[in-house]
Scaffold this motif. Structure first.
Motif, short mmCIF file in Angstrom:
data_model
loop_
_atom_site.label_atom_id
_atom_site.label_comp_id
_atom_site.label_asym_id
_atom_site.label_seq_id
_atom_site.Cartn_x
_atom_site.Cartn_y
_atom_site.Cartn_z
N LEU A 8 1.72 -19.94 -10.03
CA LEU A 8 0.39 -20.05 -10.63
C LEU A 8 0.41 -19.59 -12.08
O LEU A 8 1.21 -18.73 -12.47
N ASP A 9 -0.50 -20.14 -12.87
CA ASP A 9 -0.64 -19.75 -14.26
C ASP A 9 -0.92 -18.26 -14.36
O ASP A 9 -1.75 -17.72 -13.62
N GLY A 10 -0.23 -17.59 -15.27
CA GLY A 10 -0.42 -16.16 -15.48
C GLY A 10 0.46 -15.27 -14.63
O GLY A 10 0.35 -14.04 -14.69
N THR A 11 1.34 -15.85 -13.83
CA THR A 11 2.23 -15.06 -12.98
C THR A 11 3.08 -14.12 -13.83
O THR A 11 3.69 -14.54 -14.81
N PRO A 12 3.13 -12.83 -13.48
CA PRO A 12 3.94 -11.88 -14.25
C PRO A 12 5.44 -12.17 -14.14
O PRO A 12 5.93 -12.56 -13.07
N LEU A 13 6.14 -11.96 -15.24
CA LEU A 13 7.59 -12.16 -15.30
C LEU A 13 8.30 -10.82 -15.29
O LEU A 13 7.96 -9.92 -16.06
N LEU A 14 9.30 -10.68 -14.41
CA LEU A 14 10.09 -9.45 -14.32
C LEU A 14 11.35 -9.52 -15.16
O LEU A 14 11.76 -8.53 -15.75
N ASP A 15 12.01 -10.69 -15.19
CA ASP A 15 13.29 -10.78 -15.88
C ASP A 15 13.68 -12.23 -16.13
O ASP A 15 13.16 -13.15 -15.47
N ILE A 16 14.59 -12.40 -17.08
CA ILE A 16 15.18 -13.70 -17.41
C ILE A 16 16.69 -13.49 -17.45
O ILE A 16 17.16 -12.50 -18.01
N LYS A 17 17.42 -14.41 -16.87
CA LYS A 17 18.87 -14.37 -16.93
C LYS A 17 19.37 -15.79 -17.22
O LYS A 17 18.77 -16.76 -16.76
N PRO A 18 20.47 -15.92 -17.95
CA PRO A 18 21.03 -17.26 -18.12
C PRO A 18 21.65 -17.75 -16.81
O PRO A 18 22.21 -16.94 -16.06
N ALA A 39 0.81 -1.21 0.00
CA ALA A 39 0.00 0.00 0.00
C ALA A 39 0.85 1.27 0.00
O ALA A 39 0.33 2.37 -0.10
N MET A 40 2.17 1.11 0.10
CA MET A 40 3.06 2.26 0.15
C MET A 40 3.39 2.74 -1.27
O MET A 40 3.30 1.98 -2.24
N ALA A 41 3.79 3.99 -1.37
CA ALA A 41 4.22 4.53 -2.66
C ALA A 41 5.49 3.80 -3.10
O ALA A 41 6.41 3.63 -2.31
N GLY A 42 5.51 3.35 -4.34
CA GLY A 42 6.66 2.60 -4.84
C GLY A 42 7.82 3.49 -5.22
O GLY A 42 7.66 4.66 -5.51
N ASP A 43 9.02 2.93 -5.19
CA ASP A 43 10.19 3.67 -5.62
C ASP A 43 10.91 2.99 -6.77
O ASP A 43 11.97 3.41 -7.19
N ALA A 44 10.33 1.92 -7.30
CA ALA A 44 10.89 1.24 -8.45
C ALA A 44 9.86 1.29 -9.59
O ALA A 44 8.67 1.23 -9.35
N ARG A 45 10.34 1.38 -10.76
CA ARG A 45 9.45 1.41 -11.92
C ARG A 45 9.62 0.09 -12.68
O ARG A 45 10.28 0.06 -13.72
N LEU A 46 9.05 -0.96 -12.14
CA LEU A 46 9.15 -2.29 -12.74
C LEU A 46 8.13 -2.46 -13.84
O LEU A 46 7.04 -1.89 -13.78
N VAL A 47 8.48 -3.26 -14.83
CA VAL A 47 7.54 -3.63 -15.88
C VAL A 47 7.52 -5.15 -15.99
O VAL A 47 8.50 -5.81 -15.69
N PHE A 48 6.38 -5.67 -16.36
CA PHE A 48 6.27 -7.11 -16.60
C PHE A 48 6.63 -7.35 -18.05
O PHE A 48 6.03 -6.77 -18.95
N ILE A 49 7.61 -8.23 -18.29
CA ILE A 49 8.07 -8.50 -19.65
C ILE A 49 7.33 -9.66 -20.28
O ILE A 49 7.50 -9.94 -21.46
N GLY A 50 6.53 -10.35 -19.50
CA GLY A 50 5.77 -11.49 -20.00
C GLY A 50 4.99 -12.16 -18.89
O GLY A 50 4.88 -11.62 -17.78
N ARG A 51 4.48 -13.34 -19.21
CA ARG A 51 3.69 -14.12 -18.25
C ARG A 51 4.19 -15.56 -18.25
O ARG A 51 4.57 -16.10 -19.29
N ILE A 52 4.13 -16.17 -17.08
CA ILE A 52 4.49 -17.58 -16.95
C ILE A 52 3.21 -18.39 -17.09
O ILE A 52 2.20 -18.08 -16.45
N ARG A 53 3.26 -19.40 -17.92
CA ARG A 53 2.13 -20.31 -18.10
C ARG A 53 2.47 -21.62 -17.41
O ARG A 53 3.48 -22.24 -17.70
#
Length: 169
Positions: free
Chosen positions: A139-149, A17-31
């Motif tokens: 869970l199905d539809g979980t947002p993805l933040l990043d992928i790394k090798p 509920a607090m004001a965020g300080d990061a500007r994250l984006v979802f790059i995809g979804r996990i199925r």
């Protein structure tokens, strides 16, 4: 939704509920094959035991970022576990005999519910933005933040132990 267990302590203010300080984006979804918390495995080892593959769908604008990933055996996925409570700072997992601080646990309930998953990359279709994984524990539809090798040469620590084993003789 989440009932407090004996020994648990909540924060005075819910970080969600607090004001965020990061500007994250979802790059995809996990199925995944998991639609409810009751069905979802509690970790990747349990997910692999279930033997059900999963996939990741990358949004079109981020698909070029998959270039060079082909041939990688494993990937590290960072997910957003947005259904988890964010206000517990001390938790008592069902399987534990005592409560512990959130940073000593792998629970999704934490101030910033970021999931960490290491999965085998079975297939990659860069053009379609589709990664096929051996398993996943979200869970199905979980947002993805990043992928790394995943690199065993720098990411693996064979002598690593969870906190409960540090003081053992």
């Amino acid at each position: 939704m989440f009932e407090a267990r004996e020994g648990e302590i909540a924060l005075a203010e819910d970080p969600g509920a607090m004001a965020g300080d990061a500007r994250l984006v979802f790059i995809g979804r996990i199925r995944s094959p998991w639609n409810t918390r009751a069905d979802c495995p509690k970790n990747m080892a349990a997910a692999r035991t279930a033997g059900l593959p999963a996939s990741v769908e990358i949004e079109p604008r981020y698909r070029r970022g998959l270039g060079g990933l082909a041939g990688t055996s494993h990937v590290v996925l960072l997910s957003w576990l947005g259904s988890a409570p964010r206000n517990l700072i001390v938790q008592k997992p069902r399987h534990a005999s005592e409560a512990k601080g959130v940073f000593a646990l792998r629970s999704p309930a934490r101030p910033n519910p970021v999931g960490l998953h290491v999965a085998r990359l079975i297939a990659l279709d860069e053009a379609a933005g589709l990664l096929t994984l051996d398993a996943i524990d979200v869970l199905d539809g979980t947002p993805l933040l990043d992928i790394k090798p995943y690199f065993a040469s720098i990411d693996s620590f064979p002598d690593a132990m969870p906190p409960r084993h540090r003081d053992a003789p």
